[in-house]
Scaffold this motif. Sequence first.
Motif, PDB file in Angstrom:
ATOM      1  N   ASN A 152     -18.538  74.059 -81.708  1.00  0.00           N
ATOM      2  CA  ASN A 152     -17.746  74.168 -80.482  1.00  0.00           C
ATOM      3  C   ASN A 152     -18.623  74.186 -79.238  1.00  0.00           C
ATOM      4  N   GLU A 153     -19.802  74.806 -79.347  1.00  0.00           N
ATOM      5  CA  GLU A 153     -20.716  74.834 -78.207  1.00  0.00           C
ATOM      6  C   GLU A 153     -21.341  73.459 -77.960  1.00  0.00           C
ATOM      7  N   VAL A 154     -21.638  72.738 -79.015  1.00  0.00           N
ATOM      8  CA  VAL A 154     -22.316  71.444 -78.863  1.00  0.00           C
ATOM      9  C   VAL A 154     -21.336  70.364 -78.412  1.00  0.00           C
ATOM     10  N   PHE A 155     -20.212  70.227 -79.128  1.00  0.00           N
ATOM     11  CA  PHE A 155     -19.274  69.137 -78.848  1.00  0.00           C
ATOM     12  C   PHE A 155     -18.137  69.546 -77.920  1.00  0.00           C
ATOM     13  N   GLY A 156     -17.902  70.844 -77.748  1.00  0.00           N
ATOM     14  CA  GLY A 156     -16.739  71.296 -77.013  1.00  0.00           C
ATOM     15  C   GLY A 156     -15.594  71.595 -77.976  1.00  0.00           C
ATOM     16  N   PHE A 157     -14.741  72.517 -77.585  1.00  0.00           N
ATOM     17  CA  PHE A 157     -13.650  72.915 -78.492  1.00  0.00           C
ATOM     18  C   PHE A 157     -12.687  71.755 -78.752  1.00  0.00           C
ATOM     19  N   ASN A 158     -12.577  70.805 -77.813  1.00  0.00           N
ATOM     20  CA  ASN A 158     -11.697  69.647 -78.003  1.00  0.00           C
ATOM     21  C   ASN A 158     -12.475  68.353 -78.189  1.00  0.00           C
ATOM     22  N   GLY A 159     -13.742  68.481 -78.558  1.00  0.00           N
ATOM     23  CA  GLY A 159     -14.576  67.286 -78.732  1.00  0.00           C
ATOM     24  C   GLY A 159     -14.797  66.904 -80.180  1.00  0.00           C
ATOM     25  N   TRP A 160     -14.262  67.685 -81.118  1.00  0.00           N
ATOM     26  CA  TRP A 160     -14.433  67.338 -82.521  1.00  0.00           C
ATOM     27  C   TRP A 160     -13.250  67.894 -83.322  1.00  0.00           C
ATOM     28  N   SER A 161     -13.054  67.372 -84.496  1.00  0.00           N
ATOM     29  CA  SER A 161     -11.974  67.827 -85.373  1.00  0.00           C
ATOM     30  C   SER A 161     -12.397  67.595 -86.814  1.00  0.00           C
ATOM     31  N   HIS A 162     -11.780  68.338 -87.719  1.00  0.00           N
ATOM     32  CA  HIS A 162     -12.074  68.157 -89.139  1.00  0.00           C
ATOM     33  C   HIS A 162     -10.774  68.249 -89.932  1.00  0.00           C
ATOM     34  N   ALA A 174     -16.773  58.562 -83.964  1.00  0.00           N
ATOM     35  CA  ALA A 174     -17.821  58.737 -84.974  1.00  0.00           C
ATOM     36  C   ALA A 174     -17.427  59.853 -85.937  1.00  0.00           C
ATOM     37  N   PHE A 175     -17.662  59.654 -87.237  1.00  0.00           N
ATOM     38  CA  PHE A 175     -17.237  60.648 -88.225  1.00  0.00           C
ATOM     39  C   PHE A 175     -18.211  60.658 -89.394  1.00  0.00           C
ATOM     40  N   HIS A 176     -18.155  61.759 -90.137  1.00  0.00           N
ATOM     41  CA  HIS A 176     -18.900  61.925 -91.386  1.00  0.00           C
ATOM     42  C   HIS A 176     -17.980  62.583 -92.400  1.00  0.00           C
ATOM     43  N   GLU A 177     -18.077  62.119 -93.634  1.00  0.00           N
ATOM     44  CA  GLU A 177     -17.327  62.702 -94.747  1.00  0.00           C
ATOM     45  C   GLU A 177     -18.309  63.163 -95.812  1.00  0.00           C
ATOM     46  N   ASP A 178     -17.969  64.285 -96.453  1.00  0.00           N
ATOM     47  CA  ASP A 178     -18.811  64.789 -97.539  1.00  0.00           C
ATOM     48  C   ASP A 178     -17.947  65.638 -98.466  1.00  0.00           C
ATOM     49  N   ILE A 179     -18.499  65.901 -99.629  1.00  0.00           N
ATOM     50  CA  ILE A 179     -17.766  66.645-100.648  1.00  0.00           C
ATOM     51  C   ILE A 179     -18.314  68.061-100.736  1.00  0.00           C
ATOM     52  N   GLY A 180     -17.413  69.007-100.944  1.00  0.00           N
ATOM     53  CA  GLY A 180     -17.786  70.406-101.126  1.00  0.00           C
ATOM     54  C   GLY A 180     -17.188  70.941-102.423  1.00  0.00           C
ATOM     55  N   TYR A 181     -17.804  71.995-102.936  1.00  0.00           N
ATOM     56  CA  TYR A 181     -17.340  72.541-104.214  1.00  0.00           C
ATOM     57  C   TYR A 181     -17.216  74.052-104.106  1.00  0.00           C
ATOM     58  N   GLY A 182     -16.144  74.560-104.730  1.00  0.00           N
ATOM     59  CA  GLY A 182     -15.901  75.991-104.729  1.00  0.00           C
ATOM     60  C   GLY A 182     -15.662  76.510-106.138  1.00  0.00           C
ATOM     61  N   VAL A 183     -16.253  77.668-106.456  1.00  0.00           N
ATOM     62  CA  VAL A 183     -16.174  78.242-107.799  1.00  0.00           C
ATOM     63  C   VAL A 183     -15.740  79.690-107.685  1.00  0.00           C
ATOM     64  N   CYS A 184     -14.885  80.100-108.586  1.00  0.00           N
ATOM     65  CA  CYS A 184     -14.483  81.498-108.702  1.00  0.00           C
ATOM     66  C   CYS A 184     -14.526  81.891-110.178  1.00  0.00           C
ATOM     67  N   GLU A 185     -15.253  82.947-110.476  1.00  0.00           N
ATOM     68  CA  GLU A 185     -15.449  83.350-111.869  1.00  0.00           C
ATOM     69  C   GLU A 185     -15.134  84.831-112.056  1.00  0.00           C
ATOM     70  N   LEU A 188     -20.748  68.367 -91.308  1.00  0.00           N
ATOM     71  CA  LEU A 188     -21.398  68.612 -90.020  1.00  0.00           C
ATOM     72  C   LEU A 188     -22.906  68.403 -90.093  1.00  0.00           C
ATOM     73  N   LYS A 189     -23.457  68.636 -91.255  1.00  0.00           N
ATOM     74  CA  LYS A 189     -24.901  68.447 -91.416  1.00  0.00           C
ATOM     75  C   LYS A 189     -25.321  67.014 -91.141  1.00  0.00           C
ATOM     76  N   GLY A 190     -24.408  66.062 -91.323  1.00  0.00           N
ATOM     77  CA  GLY A 190     -24.759  64.652 -91.090  1.00  0.00           C
ATOM     78  C   GLY A 190     -24.973  64.300 -89.637  1.00  0.00           C
ATOM     79  N   PHE A 191     -24.610  65.177 -88.685  1.00  0.00           N
ATOM     80  CA  PHE A 191     -24.767  64.845 -87.272  1.00  0.00           C
ATOM     81  C   PHE A 191     -26.149  65.206 -86.725  1.00  0.00           C
ATOM     82  N   GLY A 192     -26.855  66.113 -87.368  1.00  0.00           N
ATOM     83  CA  GLY A 192     -28.186  66.422 -86.854  1.00  0.00           C
ATOM     84  C   GLY A 192     -28.728  67.732 -87.388  1.00  0.00           C
ATOM     85  N   ASN A 193     -29.979  68.025 -86.996  1.00  0.00           N
ATOM     86  CA  ASN A 193     -30.671  69.222 -87.483  1.00  0.00           C
ATOM     87  C   ASN A 193     -30.028  70.507 -86.995  1.00  0.00           C
TER      88      ASN A 193
END
Length: 306
Positions: A57-67, A100-111, A136-141
Motif C-alpha cells: 500500500n505504501e509503494v503502489f498506493g491503496f488504490n494502485g494495486w489489487s489481488h 502489469a500483473f504476476h500470478e503465483d501458487i501458494g500452499y496451506g497445510v493444517c495438521e 508480490l515477490k515478482g515485482f521486486g526486492n
Amino acid sequence: MQRPVKFGRIEYEVEEHQVLQSTLRRDLAPEMVSQRHGPGGQKLAYIEGWRLIALANEVFGFNGWSHAVVQQTIDCVDQIEDKFYVGVSSTVRVELKDGAFHEDIGYGVCEGMKSKALSLEKARKEAATDGLKRALKGFGNVLGNCLNNKNYLRWANKFPVATPAQPQKNETILEVPPDVHKSRYNAMEGKKRTAEAVKVPQLPTSLLREEKQTAEPQESKQKLPAPHCPMLPTDPKLVSKSDSSFTTVKPSNVSGGQKSESNPVFKDDLLNESDPVKMERKRRQQQKKEEFLQQQMKRHKSDDNK
C-alpha cells in the motif's frame, strides 16, 4: 466530460515510473524480516503477511494495486483417528493499475486439528496468504524477493532481531476521522457540479412542438389540384348541383336531335382522383354507360316507329 479510465488501463507517468522502479530494487530492512524454525533445525526467513500488504500500500498506493484468488483446490483431507490433515493450493493474481500483473501458487497445510471445518479454514487462508506473498515477490526486492538471496540473508542475520515498537496513543484510531467523511463529501459534490455544468439544457415540450411544426414542409400543407378528366364538361353552365353527393351533367345532343337523359357521375371521387389507372378505369366505365344509353334510345325510337 472525459470518461473515467478503468483500473488496469491507467498509465504511469514517467517520473512516477522511475521512482517506483528505484524503490522496488532496494532490499528490505532487517527489522522487516522474521524467522521461524524449518525442517532439519534450520531457520527460515520470511516476511509476515500484514507487513507485506502494508508495504504494498505504501509503494503502489491503496488504490494502485489489487489481488484476487484465481483458483483454490483442496488437495487432500485425511482423518487419522479424531484428527484431520488438510492440504490446500491457491493461485493468486496481483495486478497494478497499469495492467502489469504476476500470478503465483501458494500452499496451506493444517495438521492435527480435531475440527474439519477449522482445519479447512486455516489451510485455505494460509494458501491464499502464501500465494499473495509469492505473487508480490515478482515485482521486486522490496516486496520480498530479496529473501531468496543468500548473501542478503547472511548480512541480515548479523543484526539482532528487533521487537517492533509499540504504537503511540495519538497514532491509534477509535473511529473514522471526520476529515475522511468531509473529503468524500467534497469529492461527490465536485462530480455533481461538473456533471450539471456539462449537461445540455433541454427545451420545454411546447417549444419542441412549435419547432416540429415549423420544420414541416409548406408544400405538404397545400392541397394538390384536382386532375383534369376529359369526360367531365369544362363549361360551368353544363354543371348543376342537385345534391351534396352527385352532380348532374347535361350531355351534348345525340344523333336524331333528341337529348339524352341526364347521367349522374361521382363528383368528389373523380375530381380528387390522382391515380392514372383508376382514372382510366372510370373513363371506360363512363364510355360504356353512354354507349348503352345510346343503344337504348335507338331501340325505343325503332319501337315507336313501328
